[in-house]
Design a protein around this motif. Sequence first.
Motif, PDB file in Angstrom:
ATOM      1  N   CYS A   1      49.594  57.529 -61.906  1.00  0.00           N
ATOM      2  CA  CYS A   1      48.241  58.036 -61.625  1.00  0.00           C
ATOM      3  C   CYS A   1      47.234  57.464 -62.615  1.00  0.00           C
ATOM      4  O   CYS A   1      46.131  57.068 -62.232  1.00  0.00           O
ATOM      5  CB  CYS A   1      48.223  59.564 -61.659  1.00  0.00           C
ATOM      6  N   ILE A   2      47.623  57.406 -63.890  1.00  0.00           N
ATOM      7  CA  ILE A   2      46.738  56.802 -64.894  1.00  0.00           C
ATOM      8  C   ILE A   2      46.515  55.331 -64.549  1.00  0.00           C
ATOM      9  O   ILE A   2      45.387  54.832 -64.577  1.00  0.00           O
ATOM     10  CB  ILE A   2      47.327  56.951 -66.315  1.00  0.00           C
ATOM     11  N   GLY A   3      47.592  54.640 -64.190  1.00  0.00           N
ATOM     12  CA  GLY A   3      47.498  53.231 -63.826  1.00  0.00           C
ATOM     13  C   GLY A   3      46.619  52.999 -62.615  1.00  0.00           C
ATOM     14  O   GLY A   3      45.825  52.052 -62.583  1.00  0.00           O
ATOM     15  N   ILE A   4      46.745  53.866 -61.614  1.00  0.00           N
ATOM     16  CA  ILE A   4      45.911  53.740 -60.415  1.00  0.00           C
ATOM     17  C   ILE A   4      44.439  53.928 -60.773  1.00  0.00           C
ATOM     18  O   ILE A   4      43.577  53.170 -60.334  1.00  0.00           O
ATOM     19  CB  ILE A   4      46.351  54.744 -59.323  1.00  0.00           C
ATOM     20  N   GLY A   5      44.148  54.936 -61.587  1.00  0.00           N
ATOM     21  CA  GLY A   5      42.758  55.174 -61.996  1.00  0.00           C
ATOM     22  C   GLY A   5      42.191  54.006 -62.778  1.00  0.00           C
ATOM     23  O   GLY A   5      41.081  53.537 -62.513  1.00  0.00           O
ATOM     24  N   LEU A   6      42.961  53.509 -63.740  1.00  0.00           N
ATOM     25  CA  LEU A   6      42.487  52.379 -64.541  1.00  0.00           C
ATOM     26  C   LEU A   6      42.335  51.120 -63.707  1.00  0.00           C
ATOM     27  O   LEU A   6      41.382  50.359 -63.886  1.00  0.00           O
ATOM     28  CB  LEU A   6      43.447  52.136 -65.713  1.00  0.00           C
ATOM     29  N   SER A   7      43.263  50.897 -62.790  1.00  0.00           N
ATOM     30  CA  SER A   7      43.144  49.688 -61.963  1.00  0.00           C
ATOM     31  C   SER A   7      41.974  49.801 -60.984  1.00  0.00           C
ATOM     32  O   SER A   7      41.313  48.800 -60.697  1.00  0.00           O
ATOM     33  CB  SER A   7      44.454  49.399 -61.225  1.00  0.00           C
ATOM     34  N   ALA A   8      41.692  51.014 -60.498  1.00  0.00           N
ATOM     35  CA  ALA A   8      40.498  51.195 -59.661  1.00  0.00           C
ATOM     36  C   ALA A   8      39.249  50.879 -60.471  1.00  0.00           C
ATOM     37  O   ALA A   8      38.325  50.216 -59.977  1.00  0.00           O
ATOM     38  CB  ALA A   8      40.435  52.623 -59.118  1.00  0.00           C
ATOM     39  N   ALA A   9      39.236  51.308 -61.723  1.00  0.00           N
ATOM     40  CA  ALA A   9      38.099  51.008 -62.597  1.00  0.00           C
ATOM     41  C   ALA A   9      37.973  49.497 -62.826  1.00  0.00           C
ATOM     42  O   ALA A   9      36.863  48.969 -62.906  1.00  0.00           O
ATOM     43  CB  ALA A   9      38.247  51.743 -63.928  1.00  0.00           C
ATOM     44  N   CYS A  10      39.108  48.788 -62.882  1.00  0.00           N
ATOM     45  CA  CYS A  10      39.075  47.327 -63.022  1.00  0.00           C
ATOM     46  C   CYS A  10      38.398  46.678 -61.818  1.00  0.00           C
ATOM     47  O   CYS A  10      37.811  45.603 -61.940  1.00  0.00           O
ATOM     48  CB  CYS A  10      40.493  46.760 -63.151  1.00  0.00           C
TER      49      CYS A  10
END
Length: 192
Positions: free
Chosen positions: A8-17
Amino acid sequence: METILSLCIGIGLSAACGFRVFVPLLVMSVASLTGLFEPMKGFEWLAMPSVCIGLTVATVCEIGAYYIPWVDNALDSISTPAAMIAGTLTTMAVSTGEMSPFASWAAAIIVGGGTASAVQLSTVAVRGLSTATTGGIANPLVSTTEWISALLISVLSFFVPVFVVIAGIILMIIGIRWIRRKKQENLNHSAV
């Protein structure tokens, strides 16, 4: 449970990317330096002060460049593959040791890279629509919304990762319904 939270953290950060390539990496670096986040083995470089300074400079340059007319559209061609790479790296950096290296990289490429690419392509579409309809006059508003979104999503991904993913899914559903409605309206208008 830890694996799901890290995804979930990875998905959020990658969406921000997908909104801004360097903002999530800078947030990760600051979080690493302050002790709020410990990167996965191999990503310890995020906790180096020199990396944080470099990411700060890159972030300021990236945000500033999106305010220059026509440069913003040109940057989108570079940002699309860069967002995919950054989304993959951010997802991998928050992976847990519970998964095998192969599974971690596969998840990072598919989930992280895929999420960042999807968000980036949607921002390209929004900027293209803004350029086409306003001659680029509204592009600074689009740019401001994008970098603020990248910052908020990056920070929230560390504190409420599940909420970020649920909110992202809801926004995606709303966006798809809006696009379908607009297509239907266009079909109805062209049939008249």
